[in-house]
Motif scaffolding. Structure first.
Motif, PDB file in Angstrom:
ATOM      1  N   HIS A 106       2.111   7.495   5.295  1.00 50.32           N
ATOM      2  CA  HIS A 106       2.691   6.169   5.579  1.00 50.32           C
ATOM      3  C   HIS A 106       2.396   5.191   4.462  1.00 50.32           C
ATOM      4  CE1 HIS A 106      -1.425   6.173   7.061  1.00 50.32           C
ATOM      5  NE2 HIS A 106      -1.455   4.881   6.767  1.00 50.32           N
ATOM      6  N   ASP A 108      -4.326   8.591   6.000  1.00 50.17           N
ATOM      7  CA  ASP A 108      -5.614   8.010   6.357  1.00 50.17           C
ATOM      8  C   ASP A 108      -6.684   9.085   6.512  1.00 50.17           C
ATOM      9  OD1 ASP A 108      -4.399   5.554   6.320  1.00 50.17           O
ATOM     10  OD2 ASP A 108      -4.450   5.237   8.501  1.00 50.17           O
ATOM     11  N   HIS A 125       0.337   7.114   1.650  1.00 47.82           N
ATOM     12  CA  HIS A 125      -0.988   7.752   1.645  1.00 47.82           C
ATOM     13  C   HIS A 125      -1.254   8.314   3.037  1.00 47.82           C
ATOM     14  CE1 HIS A 125      -1.643   3.780   3.368  1.00 47.82           C
ATOM     15  NE2 HIS A 125      -2.641   4.331   4.036  1.00 47.82           N
ATOM     16  N   PHE A 161       0.897  -1.166   0.000  1.00 49.15           N
ATOM     17  CA  PHE A 161       0.000   0.000   0.000  1.00 49.15           C
ATOM     18  C   PHE A 161       0.927   1.205   0.000  1.00 49.15           C
ATOM     19  CE2 PHE A 161      -4.057   1.755   2.324  1.00 49.15           C
ATOM     20  CZ  PHE A 161      -4.237   2.680   1.310  1.00 49.15           C
TER      21      PHE A 161
HETATM   22 FE   LIG Z   1      -3.103   3.834   6.040  1.00 49.20          FE
END
Ligand SMILES: [Fe+2]
Ligand SMILES: O=C(O)CCC(=O)C(=O)O
Length: 226
Positions: A199, A129, A127, A124
């Motif tokens: 993160h 949150d 980005h 991932f």
């Molecule tokens: Fe995240």
């Protein structure tokens, strides 16, 4: 314009940031991770091996390709699989209660826990949150409880190689360890989105990585149909 008229929950976000931080500093088995511009903590052994194994089996039953709130032009942006963990399974209730008890945040503000699974090569990319204003999803997130504050994440297994959670701007890299919880504040000390919370879930190089994620909102979470 961020003032009490346009952003009445800014005060709540400031307060929950400071309050949870103080609580974590006083909690045995919780360590603050030295970080630039970010409040981030590890709680060791929050879950037992047995709880982790049970939740991993449930993730394996329900997992589907992970989604994104905003479409990304990059097909490699988020390649993992995810699921909503059902509250009809007893272990999920036990695990969620443990997370709520640790953070002390009003349980109603928490989204229900989700499971994530990364096979070798899956990741991932960096980005945030928190939700970004001026997006297609912003209005619907306002209806479902508003901005995200703290993120809680639990590593359900040790990973053979890779799969660290990396905060490039805060200069933190956390290696998955079974049962450990990672908790960070996505807001800054003024209750505004904190860019240092950027993160990524780094690519798994060998083995499989399983985690639980739980996001807390500025108001009670009321899931709305998309
Ligand atoms: Fe995240
Ligand atoms: O898997 C990770 O280490 C990070 C997961 C994450 O950032 C998320 O699910 O929002």
């Amino acid at each position: 314009m961020n003032n009490v008229v346009s952003d009445p929950y800014a005060l709540y976000r400031m307060q929950i940031g400071a309050w949870v931080k103080e609580r974590m500093k006083r909690t045995p088995n919780v360590l603050q991770i030295p970080a630039k511009g970010l409040d981030i903590f590890v709680a060791r052994d929050l879950l037992t091996r047995d709880e982790c194994e049970q939740v991993m089996a449930l993730i394996d039953k329900d997992r589907v390709p992970s989604g994104l709130l905003s479409p990304s032009g990059d097909p490699e942006f988020r390649t993992s699989e995810s699921c909503h963990l059902r509250m009809t399974d007893r272990v999920n209730i036990v695990v969620q209660d443990k997370i709520n008890h640790l953070t002390g945040i009003q349980p109603a503000h928490g989204e229900t826990i989700q499971g994530q699974r990364y096979a070798p090569g899956q990741q991932f990319k960096p980005h945030n949150d928190y939700f970004h204003p001026n997006t297609d999803y912003w209005e619907s997130m306002q209806r479902s409880g508003g901005q995200r504050t703290w993120t809680a994440m639990v590593f359900l297994n040790d990973v053979e190689a890779g799969g660290q959670t990396w905060f490039p701007d805060a200069n933190v890299r956390v290696t998955p360890r079974q049962g450990n919880l990672l908790l960070w504040n996505n807001m800054d000390e003024y209750g505004q989105p904190n860019p240092y919370s950027l993160h990524s879930g780094m690519p798994v190089e060998a083995g499989v990585k399983y985690v639980i994620t739980k996001w807390y909102r500025e108001r009670p979470w009321t899931p709305v149909p998309a």
